[in-house]
Motif scaffolding. Structure first.
Motif, short mmCIF file in Angstrom:
data_model
loop_
_atom_site.label_atom_id
_atom_site.label_comp_id
_atom_site.label_asym_id
_atom_site.label_seq_id
_atom_site.Cartn_x
_atom_site.Cartn_y
_atom_site.Cartn_z
N CYS A 207 0.89 -1.26 0.05
CA CYS A 207 -0.24 0.02 0.01
C CYS A 207 0.89 1.08 0.08
O CYS A 207 0.37 2.43 -0.22
CB CYS A 207 -1.08 0.02 1.15
SG CYS A 207 -2.13 -1.24 1.21
N SER A 212 -1.59 7.05 -4.15
CA SER A 212 -2.82 7.08 -3.68
C SER A 212 -3.93 7.48 -4.61
O SER A 212 -5.10 6.68 -4.47
CB SER A 212 -3.14 8.40 -2.61
OG SER A 212 -2.80 9.41 -3.19
N ILE A 215 -4.31 3.48 -6.00
CA ILE A 215 -4.55 2.33 -5.32
C ILE A 215 -5.84 1.84 -5.64
O ILE A 215 -6.10 0.38 -5.42
CB ILE A 215 -3.99 2.56 -3.94
CG1 ILE A 215 -3.91 1.44 -3.22
CG2 ILE A 215 -4.93 3.63 -3.24
CD1 ILE A 215 -2.94 1.48 -1.87
N LEU A 219 -6.67 -2.16 -6.32
CA LEU A 219 -7.39 -3.11 -5.38
C LEU A 219 -8.42 -3.40 -6.25
O LEU A 219 -8.99 -4.82 -5.90
CB LEU A 219 -7.56 -2.46 -4.33
CG LEU A 219 -6.28 -2.08 -3.33
CD1 LEU A 219 -6.62 -1.34 -2.02
CD2 LEU A 219 -5.79 -3.23 -2.97
N LEU A 249 -2.00 -7.35 2.13
CA LEU A 249 -2.06 -6.10 2.15
C LEU A 249 -0.89 -5.57 2.97
O LEU A 249 -1.07 -5.34 4.23
CB LEU A 249 -3.55 -5.28 2.59
CG LEU A 249 -4.69 -5.43 1.78
CD1 LEU A 249 -6.01 -5.06 2.24
CD2 LEU A 249 -4.47 -5.17 0.18
N ILE A 252 -0.30 -1.56 5.51
CA ILE A 252 -1.63 -1.23 5.51
C ILE A 252 -1.73 0.13 6.28
O ILE A 252 -2.65 0.98 5.94
CB ILE A 252 -2.53 -2.12 6.34
CG1 ILE A 252 -4.22 -1.86 6.13
CG2 ILE A 252 -2.15 -2.48 7.69
CD1 ILE A 252 -4.67 -1.81 5.06
N MET A 255 -2.29 3.07 4.09
CA MET A 255 -3.53 3.23 3.13
C MET A 255 -4.33 4.44 3.32
O MET A 255 -4.39 4.73 4.51
CB MET A 255 -4.46 2.02 3.27
CG MET A 255 -5.77 2.07 2.42
SD MET A 255 -6.75 0.69 2.60
CE MET A 255 -6.07 -0.58 1.59
N GLN A 260 -9.96 3.38 3.12
CA GLN A 260 -10.03 2.47 4.23
C GLN A 260 -11.59 1.92 4.40
O GLN A 260 -11.87 1.12 4.92
CB GLN A 260 -9.51 3.12 5.63
CG GLN A 260 -8.18 3.26 5.53
CD GLN A 260 -7.51 3.75 6.70
OE1 GLN A 260 -8.19 3.84 7.91
NE2 GLN A 260 -6.33 4.44 6.93
N CYS A 289 -3.41 -8.45 6.75
CA CYS A 289 -2.65 -6.97 6.57
C CYS A 289 -1.34 -7.04 7.38
O CYS A 289 -1.10 -8.08 8.49
CB CYS A 289 -3.72 -6.02 7.20
SG CYS A 289 -5.09 -5.88 6.11
#
Length: 448
Positions: A207, A212, A215, A219, A249, A252, A255, A260, A289
């Protein structure tokens, strides 16, 4: 000399078995848990230049040499396949594995897979040519490691392995915490390989390494034309690729907060929606995670959703830092064996000075840092650690080599005695030296 019960006696079966072993062209030797030779076949005797009676009852290192690790394997320390071994001028490629009976190790057997490196090269060449003739297929996502790859002895590591077994038995989210380099992904792969989902894929995502803005598509996937540059036919995300298996992940804690909430919904409903999509897609996977950050502190700082934290930490696992583990020197020996086998080089011996360095260093990079140091040792023959955190400033700057080694040795002695609760016999075992040597070193004056 007492033979193992399965070779003892004069029964026709035992005689036939001994005859078969003597007719095997590869060298074969077996030892008990003390490293004493209890069986050796005729080809090995010819290589050694003697008769079986000359070798039975002797320690394996006296016959083969100190470079063999069969006596360690017989005590449950490692398994070595493809281990290079030079015996009486002959370079062998060997397999050294423990022998189990009723759930316990009763010895070990060593077998020469190749009588010399030339045979190995010829075989490898034939295999490579055969592989070139076979059309290659894309490899599915899969775990490469299992519980046996998590090495280390002592109560702390045994408890860690038991925790992983427990986590593997339940199809629930797992949160693995630990410092950088402790082996969090190794733990995740071990859980996957032990679980009922082991036949399914093991898909991983870091992550922290994905921007950002990308992502979410990484996913959840995206529909065709969902954004500029997107594939016209769309693309499945990691959740879909992990169907039937595990989505790991990593990091994490990095993230994005906005994403989230989407992850929490997946955990609650088992559904995802592709970027640009209009219909939910069912998911059948397990989420594991990992993070090196204190998630509870991130929650308090408002950087991690508290409801997601509680959802993920149903089965929390803390991977021990290297400096907290028992028998670091013994762990290093096991790691040395794996590294040397991978590099096809004999494993160097750890000297008392080496052991002192291993015990006194703080290992901020944990197992990854240790593995790098040991890899350098296999290649160069010397153990070098860039940082000497275990030494005071005066020792770093002005001590000569002899004084520094004495300081490190006494630091190792103190650490081992403290860890052993003052038990000198156990401290000596932890350091890999005799009690007599321990007493001698304790009598020597520690440098200021």
């Amino acid at each position: 000399m007492t033979l193992p019960e399965w070779l003892a006696g004069s029964s026709e079966e035992a005689g036939f078995l001994r005859l078969v072993l003597d007719h095997v062209s590869d060298c074969l030797v077996a030892v008990d848990t003390e490293g004493t030779i209890v069986l050796i076949n005729e080809p090995y005797c010819r290589l050694l230049g003697g008769e079986a009676e000359e070798f039975l009852g002797r320690h394996i290192t006296d016959v083969v040499g100190p470079q063999t690790k069969l006596h360690f394997v017989a005590r449950g320390i490692g398994t070595h396949v493809g281990y290079p071994l030079e015996v009486r001028g002959h370079k062998l490629v060997t397999k050294q594995v423990p022998v189990h009976k009723d759930g316990r190790i009763i010895g070990a057997v060593g077998l020469a897979l190749f009588s010399d490196y030339d045979a190995l090269k010829k075989t490898y060449s034939r295999i490579s040519k055969a592989e070139l003739a076979i059309p290659s297929k894309p490899r599915a996502w899969q775990s490469k490691f299992g519980l046996d790859d998590i090495i280390g002895t002592g109560p702390l590591m045994e408890a860690h392995r038991e925790t992983l077994k427990l986590a593997a038995a339940y199809d629930l989210p797992v949160l693995i915490c630990g410092e950088t380099g402790t082996g969090k992904e190794l733990a995740a792969q071990a859980i996957h390989s032990l679980s009922e989902r082991s036949a399914g894929p093991f898909v991983w995502v870091n992550c922290a390494s994905i921007p950002s803005e990308l992502i979410e598509a990484e996913l959840f996937g995206y529909e065709g034309g969902a954004f500029t540059g997107a594939r016209s036919q769309g693309k499945p995300g990691k959740f879909e690729l992990a169907a039937g298996g595990v989505l790991f992940l990593d990091e994490i804690g990095d993230m994005p907060l906005a994403l989230q909430g989407s992850l929490l919904r997946v955990l609650q409903t088992g559904e995802i929606v592709r970027v640009g999509g209009t219909s939910p897609v069912d998911t059948d996977l397990r989420i594991i995670c990992a993070t090196n950050k204190p998630v509870a502190e991130l929650v308090r700082a408002g950087r991690f959703r508290e409801d997601l934290y509680h959802r993920l930490s149903v089965l929390p696992i803390e991977v021990p830092a290297l400096r907290e583990r028992d028998n670091i020197a013994q762990f290093a020996e096991q790691l040395l064996e794996r590294i040397s086998s991978r590099l096809l080089k004999p494993a160097p011996e750890l000297t008392p000075e080496n052991r002192a360095l291993l015990v006194t260093h703080r290992w901020p990079g944990n197992v990854r840092e240790l593995e790098n140091a040991l890899t350098r040792m296999v290649v160069t023959g010397k153990l070098s650690i860039p940082s000497l955190d275990g030494l005071p400033p005066s020792a770093k700057a002005g001590k000569d080599l002899k004084s520094r080694v004495q300081f490190e040795t006494h630091a190792a002695l103190r650490a081992a005695l403290q860890q052993a609760g003052g038990n000198k016999r156990r401290a000596a075992e932890m350091l890999g030296i005799s009690r007599a040597q321990l007493y001698r070193l304790l009598k020597e004056r520690s440098p200021a």
